[in-house]
Design a protein around this motif. Sequence first.
Motif, mmCIF file in Angstrom:
data_model
loop_
_atom_site.group_PDB
_atom_site.id
_atom_site.type_symbol
_atom_site.label_atom_id
_atom_site.label_comp_id
_atom_site.label_asym_id
_atom_site.label_seq_id
_atom_site.Cartn_x
_atom_site.Cartn_y
_atom_site.Cartn_z
ATOM 1 N N ILE A 111 -0.961 -3.007 2.661
ATOM 2 C CA ILE A 111 -1.148 -1.727 3.355
ATOM 3 C C ILE A 111 -0.220 -1.687 4.561
ATOM 4 O O ILE A 111 -0.367 -2.488 5.482
ATOM 5 C CB ILE A 111 -2.612 -1.561 3.828
ATOM 6 C CG1 ILE A 111 -3.567 -1.605 2.633
ATOM 7 C CG2 ILE A 111 -2.784 -0.258 4.612
ATOM 8 C CD1 ILE A 111 -5.035 -1.639 3.028
ATOM 9 N N ALA A 112 0.748 -0.803 4.531
ATOM 10 C CA ALA A 112 1.631 -0.630 5.682
ATOM 11 C C ALA A 112 1.056 0.471 6.549
ATOM 12 O O ALA A 112 0.745 1.556 6.053
ATOM 13 C CB ALA A 112 3.029 -0.280 5.230
ATOM 14 N N VAL A 113 0.897 0.174 7.840
ATOM 15 C CA VAL A 113 0.275 1.124 8.754
ATOM 16 C C VAL A 113 1.336 1.668 9.702
ATOM 17 O O VAL A 113 1.981 0.906 10.409
ATOM 18 C CB VAL A 113 -0.841 0.437 9.582
ATOM 19 C CG1 VAL A 113 -1.576 1.476 10.437
ATOM 20 C CG2 VAL A 113 -1.815 -0.303 8.675
ATOM 21 N N GLY A 114 1.531 2.972 9.702
ATOM 22 C CA GLY A 114 2.505 3.537 10.644
ATOM 23 C C GLY A 114 2.953 4.915 10.204
ATOM 24 O O GLY A 114 3.409 5.097 9.084
ATOM 25 N N THR A 115 2.824 5.872 11.109
ATOM 26 C CA THR A 115 3.164 7.252 10.777
ATOM 27 C C THR A 115 4.646 7.396 10.448
ATOM 28 O O THR A 115 5.027 8.184 9.581
ATOM 29 C CB THR A 115 2.759 8.165 11.957
ATOM 30 O OG1 THR A 115 1.357 7.965 12.186
ATOM 31 C CG2 THR A 115 3.006 9.621 11.649
ATOM 32 N N GLU A 116 5.498 6.599 11.106
ATOM 33 C CA GLU A 116 6.932 6.717 10.846
ATOM 34 C C GLU A 116 7.279 6.331 9.416
ATOM 35 O O GLU A 116 8.172 6.887 8.794
ATOM 36 C CB GLU A 116 7.719 5.827 11.798
ATOM 37 C CG GLU A 116 7.720 6.376 13.214
ATOM 38 C CD GLU A 116 8.206 5.351 14.194
ATOM 39 O OE1 GLU A 116 7.931 4.154 13.978
ATOM 40 O OE2 GLU A 116 8.854 5.732 15.175
ATOM 41 N N MET A 117 6.567 5.319 8.915
ATOM 42 C CA MET A 117 6.808 4.896 7.534
ATOM 43 C C MET A 117 6.268 5.929 6.562
ATOM 44 O O MET A 117 6.882 6.258 5.562
ATOM 45 C CB MET A 117 6.099 3.567 7.308
ATOM 46 C CG MET A 117 6.974 2.534 6.664
ATOM 47 S SD MET A 117 6.140 0.962 6.690
ATOM 48 C CE MET A 117 5.602 0.840 8.362
ATOM 49 N N THR A 131 0.171 0.529 -0.271
ATOM 50 C CA THR A 131 -0.261 1.796 0.307
ATOM 51 C C THR A 131 0.364 1.938 1.686
ATOM 52 O O THR A 131 0.528 0.946 2.387
ATOM 53 C CB THR A 131 -1.799 1.827 0.435
ATOM 54 O OG1 THR A 131 -2.356 1.591 -0.853
ATOM 55 C CG2 THR A 131 -2.298 3.160 0.949
ATOM 56 N N VAL A 132 0.733 3.163 2.023
ATOM 57 C CA VAL A 132 1.198 3.450 3.375
ATOM 58 C C VAL A 132 0.266 4.483 3.969
ATOM 59 O O VAL A 132 -0.075 5.471 3.308
ATOM 60 C CB VAL A 132 2.636 4.005 3.373
ATOM 61 C CG1 VAL A 132 3.130 4.211 4.801
ATOM 62 C CG2 VAL A 132 3.584 3.091 2.611
ATOM 63 N N VAL A 133 -0.174 4.240 5.197
ATOM 64 C CA VAL A 133 -1.080 5.176 5.872
ATOM 65 C C VAL A 133 -0.633 5.290 7.325
ATOM 66 O O VAL A 133 -0.017 4.360 7.857
ATOM 67 C CB VAL A 133 -2.544 4.692 5.714
ATOM 68 C CG1 VAL A 133 -2.767 3.366 6.419
ATOM 69 C CG2 VAL A 133 -3.541 5.734 6.219
ATOM 70 N N GLY A 134 -0.885 6.418 7.943
ATOM 71 C CA GLY A 134 -0.452 6.639 9.325
ATOM 72 C C GLY A 134 -1.328 5.915 10.340
ATOM 73 O O GLY A 134 -2.291 5.231 9.985
ATOM 74 N N ASP A 135 -0.973 6.067 11.614
ATOM 75 C CA ASP A 135 -1.749 5.451 12.697
ATOM 76 C C ASP A 135 -2.990 6.296 12.964
ATOM 77 O O ASP A 135 -3.116 6.940 14.007
ATOM 78 C CB ASP A 135 -0.897 5.393 13.967
ATOM 79 C CG ASP A 135 0.380 4.602 13.765
ATOM 80 O OD1 ASP A 135 0.288 3.433 13.390
ATOM 81 O OD2 ASP A 135 1.466 5.169 13.970
ATOM 82 N N ASN A 136 -3.895 6.294 12.024
ATOM 83 C CA ASN A 136 -5.069 7.150 12.124
ATOM 84 C C ASN A 136 -6.294 6.335 11.714
ATOM 85 O O ASN A 136 -6.382 5.868 10.577
ATOM 86 C CB ASN A 136 -4.870 8.354 11.177
ATOM 87 C CG ASN A 136 -6.086 9.240 11.098
ATOM 88 O OD1 ASN A 136 -7.099 8.856 10.515
ATOM 89 N ND2 ASN A 136 -5.999 10.414 11.682
ATOM 90 N N PRO A 137 -7.229 6.125 12.636
ATOM 91 C CA PRO A 137 -8.337 5.190 12.378
ATOM 92 C C PRO A 137 -9.162 5.546 11.139
ATOM 93 O O PRO A 137 -9.463 4.669 10.327
ATOM 94 C CB PRO A 137 -9.193 5.303 13.643
ATOM 95 C CG PRO A 137 -8.318 5.891 14.683
ATOM 96 C CD PRO A 137 -7.262 6.686 13.990
ATOM 97 N N GLU A 138 -9.516 6.814 10.976
ATOM 98 C CA GLU A 138 -10.391 7.182 9.857
ATOM 99 C C GLU A 138 -9.694 6.921 8.520
ATOM 100 O O GLU A 138 -10.278 6.370 7.593
ATOM 101 C CB GLU A 138 -10.797 8.662 9.925
ATOM 102 C CG GLU A 138 -11.743 9.007 11.056
ATOM 103 C CD GLU A 138 -11.056 9.031 12.411
ATOM 104 O OE1 GLU A 138 -9.885 9.459 12.465
ATOM 105 O OE2 GLU A 138 -11.672 8.585 13.414
#
Lengths: 415, 415
Positions: free
Chosen positions: A6-12, A40-47
């Motif tokens: 899981i890559a976490v980051g809005t830029e990605m 999976t890629v997801v933004g910097d968003n806790p939920e």
Amino acid sequence: MNAEIIAVGTEMLLGQIANTNGAYLAQQLAGIGINVYYQTVVGDNPERLEKVLKVAESRNDLVLTIGGLGPTEDDLTKQIVARHLGEPLVVDDDAKAKIDSYAATSGKNKTPNNAKQELKIQHAISLKNHNGFAVGDLYLNQHGTSYVLLPGPPAECLMMIDRELIPQLKKHGDQNRVFNSRVLRFVGIGESKLVSDLADLIDHQTNPTIAPYAKAAEVTLRVTASATDKNQADALIQGMVDQILAIDGEYFYGYGDDNTLASVVVNQLIDRKLSVTAAESLTAGEFQSTIGSVPGVSAVFPGGFVTYANEAKHQLLSIPAEVIKTQGVVSKSTAIWMAQQAKAKMQTDIAVSFTGVAGPDKLEGQPAGTVWIGIAYRDEEPKAFLYHFTNGRQRIRARSVMAGLDLIRRRLAVH
Amino acid sequence: MNAEIIAVGTEMLLGQIANTNGAYLAQQLAGIGINVYYQTVVGDNPERLEKVLKVAESRNDLVLTIGGLGPTEDDLTKQIVARHLGEPLVVDDDAKAKIDSYAATSGKNKTPNNAKQELKIQHAISLKNHNGFAVGDLYLNQHGTSYVLLPGPPAECLMMIDRELIPQLKKHGDQNRVFNSRVLRFVGIGESKLVSDLADLIDHQTNPTIAPYAKAAEVTLRVTASATDKNQADALIQGMVDQILAIDGEYFYGYGDDNTLASVVVNQLIDRKLSVTAAESLTAGEFQSTIGSVPGVSAVFPGGFVTYANEAKHQLLSIPAEVIKTQGVVSKSTAIWMAQQAKAKMQTDIAVSFTGVAGPDKLEGQPAGTVWIGIAYRDEEPKAFLYHFTNGRQRIRARSVMAGLDLIRRRLAVH
């Protein structure tokens, strides 16, 4: 064992930076027998991160996150994974000492944000950060899903994977199985021909396995074996490598994930004290720039020529205008003259030359992709070879450079 | 509207190829106001693809798949999505005609695998493939999740996004809202300084929005506006662009996602009929190779010099050995001599020069990253500027090339 990255980051997520860490991690995990089934890629968003964790946990033995361990408000991965696991965050003494020592020597005050980076999940094994401050985590769960937390900046992430994560996973993995793999690199042969040459081996692979990958102008094969100890795995790999090289050894140039043909060729030249130069037309300096990327090249590369226009070929290389006029600039004669004159002028052992049609337009009636590459080696009769490349200006130039390196490699292989 | 992109392909999953299509698609969707909240990569495996579809459907209005539309046995995306939607596959007449015509003119028999590519999901809008055979799908569902199916090869995928998907989504989207965006490109300024210069604008952004991205040696800003018609959106964008350029216009060099500084500079040189050459030490041809990547550069670029060793600077550029000996090779004097001599020898209007320490080792006691870049412009006094770059050999060289291009851009901006 199957895994999800899981890559976490809005830029990605928004395509502003590429997920290179995830690609590298997947390759390294494959090398120790861990299959990545999902990324999976997801933004910097806790939920949304928490949702993604739940889905990943439901379908994997191992979940690895990349990113969100840094000092800013956006960096929340560790907090969210810890909450998800029901574990508190605790101070990692080594990470704390490193941050304190930096604060002391730099004279900057340690902020609460800095301190975030010294926290680890309770009961996790710390993964040391050799290129930064944020500590990583390996949270082993024998009866459920294990978690790994890695930092996002590539310099930190890749070093942590190599020096901390993979050794720890090997140590805590199945003690009775060892995985090992080796990457073989080929040039001058396409993926389809290599795969068809090796069809018998590939069709009957079980252990070791063989995985071919096509790169920009080369093909690699990863041979992976599992065994009860490293020696046995190495022996299995070596047996397979011998069979592969017996068939297509002519195109093999080296081992390793991060190796390049430029690096192999330049290091051979350094070892054998052979100097090199080039005269480049369509490649416009890309060959010299490519060998220039290898540290230590200055020992064998004094410099060379970019002769884009015909007058420059005449002026810088003293090629008679008559040759270009009668034979054409994209011709065997011009390629040979360019190599010969470059070698004579720079007094090197070897010179290569590139003249051709980068496109998009035709030149002298010849289509884009028509390329002559010359090589002059010491006192031998200089030679030139004709290539037909495709797929646009940048690919034509890049493949020309690889072909020039390959001509040197092949000449050095003779003796 | 929120969306998930699912890239299908084992090679991408295992990190053998990068998910460049997904990154591009996310950017294009952002430009029409569709937010990508998740990206997923899954292998060519029917069960796992189906699982991923279910998860995506549960959390998105729009699910876009990339890959798995081709002719081989592995290509199963369309079959699985169709089954998931409970729709049969039907023949798309245009795609069938294209495949039949290819079979007829190439004299090859049409196989059942070829025929797979002419199938579309019933009730879907066909997305024409301008660079291949497999047809894409836009399956609109007013009361649930809509689906888009795109091919994996980048040449096919990107063209289908630009020419088919985005226009269709605009047409079928909220008829009362129009989204438009423009990308501004900056060089010679870091992301943090740009963001802090523009902090007031960024903090108060609502419509248009401003999204900064840091690239290798440049920064871009995407300004996106939504409005009731295109003219109004453009006016909103222009108002914001004017404010941005009033603050940091000095560093602005052009518009567009795919633009490059090399392309902007070379096209200005072509327009103004100004010829250019270079003398390169640490960059070893990378500057010339970079301008050589721009089609049409031959009109203004005759060729130039790669003078890696000190003797080559003497031999090819006639720089007195005394200059290098007394001033040092990494010095203002040497950079100025290199530019001046390159310009004189090639008789161009402009010459740039690069001398510095690529690393990893120090040179003349100066650390890696110390770079002098010279520029000689017509009869003006040649100048040279000192830079300190970091982050390793390749970054140091790449940033040197960008700085050299920027020196030309700034000189051309004067008149």
